[in-house]
Design a protein around this motif. Structure first.
Motif: not given
Length: 342
Positions: A216-230
């Motif tokens: 199967x093909x997959x799509x992922x949206x991954x996020x690292x915290x950034x102080x003052x932004x996320x």
């Protein structure tokens, strides 16, 4: 004190627009060429439309359903330097009012490591955003994300099968997951993320069809915290409107998602562009097709969020919740104005 050296609106921005049923409709005001655009009708029952540059314009996937990724010739057609162009499909371009949330990634070379090599990707180490596509093996594996810091949040969906979404959130750990397309509570199943926390270079997937089914093909949206932004964290409900939880983010939120983890409650999303004043910040639901509600739930403040309701969706007594937030304005920054409450 939060400090960033860039404007949050250079990497995340929300725009509102009204469709005109035209075959091609340019929507401007984003401020950059986005790599992930999430569109939802505000005043009608329509799908949540998620389109990204990794799968390509016109290919959409729904946060509220298990459908595989598919071409939508009348959906989001292309991205430009200040926005995007949509067609006349009801999910993006008829005479309805829409909201579009936009993230910038942009780096498409340089990822290495892991036991599965993404077939396509786009990432940004400044904003901590990574979009990844890979083919599952059915065996435990690791996937490089390119962020240089451990992701605190991952949305994952099979692009070729009808498996449910899997959501990793650092506050519930990699031994559990949430399901973006349903109101289910967190599930204590280790096969999604292999019960291994992400590192600064890779995240782990197990044998689940949600994250790594063979072929199967997959799509992922991954996020690292950034102080003052996320900011990605948790809070506990009080069932008090007068003394509801205060969630410190270190910035004025531009976009916010909340999900109760110990109950079957809908996902709730808010932004700083619709209506534009406290306490009337109306919610949309990533797991539903519903139009925006009219219930008052919370205040968006210069440094976080204050819950202003007793509703169990966001404030059950003793209820456990996770949140995900991106900034409109930091408390202070060298290239941004100070944040103020609404």
């Amino acid at each position: 004190m939060a400090y960033i050296s860039f404007k949050p609106t250079d990497y995340f921005n929300t725009i509102l627009y009204t469709g005109n049923s035209g075959a091609s409709q340019a929507q401007t005001g984003v401020g950059f060429s986005a790599d992930w655009t999430w569109i939802k009708s505000r005043n009608s029952s329509e799908e949540n439309v998620l389109t990204d540059t990794v799968r390509g314009a016109t290919y959409w996937i729904r946060s509220n359903a298990t459908n595989a990724s598919a071409a939508l010739a009348t959906g989001l057609l292309s991205w430009q330097s200040d926005g995007f162009t949509v067609g006349n499909n009801g999910v993006v371009g008829t005479a309805n009012n829409y909201v579009a949330w936009n993230w910038k990634a942009g780096t498409t070379t340089g990822i290495s490591g892991g036991t599965i090599t993404p077939s396509a990707y786009s990432f940004n180490t400044t904003s901590g955003c990574s979009i990844l596509k890979w083919t599952g093996t059915g065996s435990a594996a690791t996937i490089p994300h390119g962020l240089g810091a451990a992701p605190g949040l991952i949305f994952c969906k099979s692009a070729t099968s009808t498996d449910n979404w899997a959501v990793y959130h650092k506050s519930i750990t990699a031994s559990k997951f949430l399901t973006l397309d349903t109101n289910e509570a967190q599930q204590s199943v280790t096969t999604a993320w292999n019960a291994i926390e992400p590192t600064s270079s890779v995240f782990s997937v197990g044998t689940s069809g949600r994250t790594n089914g063979s072929g199967n093909d997959y799509i992922a949206y991954a996020f690292a915290e950034k102080t003052g932004f996320s900011s990605f964290g948790k809070y506990q409900g009080t069932a008090s409107a007068a003394d509801g939880p205060f969630i410190y983010t270190g910035f004025k939120p531009a976009f916010l998602i909340i999900k109760r983890t110990d109950g079957t409650n809908d996902w709730m999303s808010y932004d700083n562009k619709r209506l534009g004043y406290n306490v009337d910040n109306n919610a949309l639901n990533p797991n539903l097709t519903d139009a925006a509600g009219s219930t008052d739930y919370l205040d968006i403040l210069s440094n976080g969020i204050r819950i202003r309701t007793t509703d169990s969706l966001v404030n059950a007594n003793g209820g456990n919740y996770v949140y995900m937030a991106w900034a409109a304005e930091p408390i202070v920054g060298s290239n941004a104005t100070p944040g103020v409450a609404r």
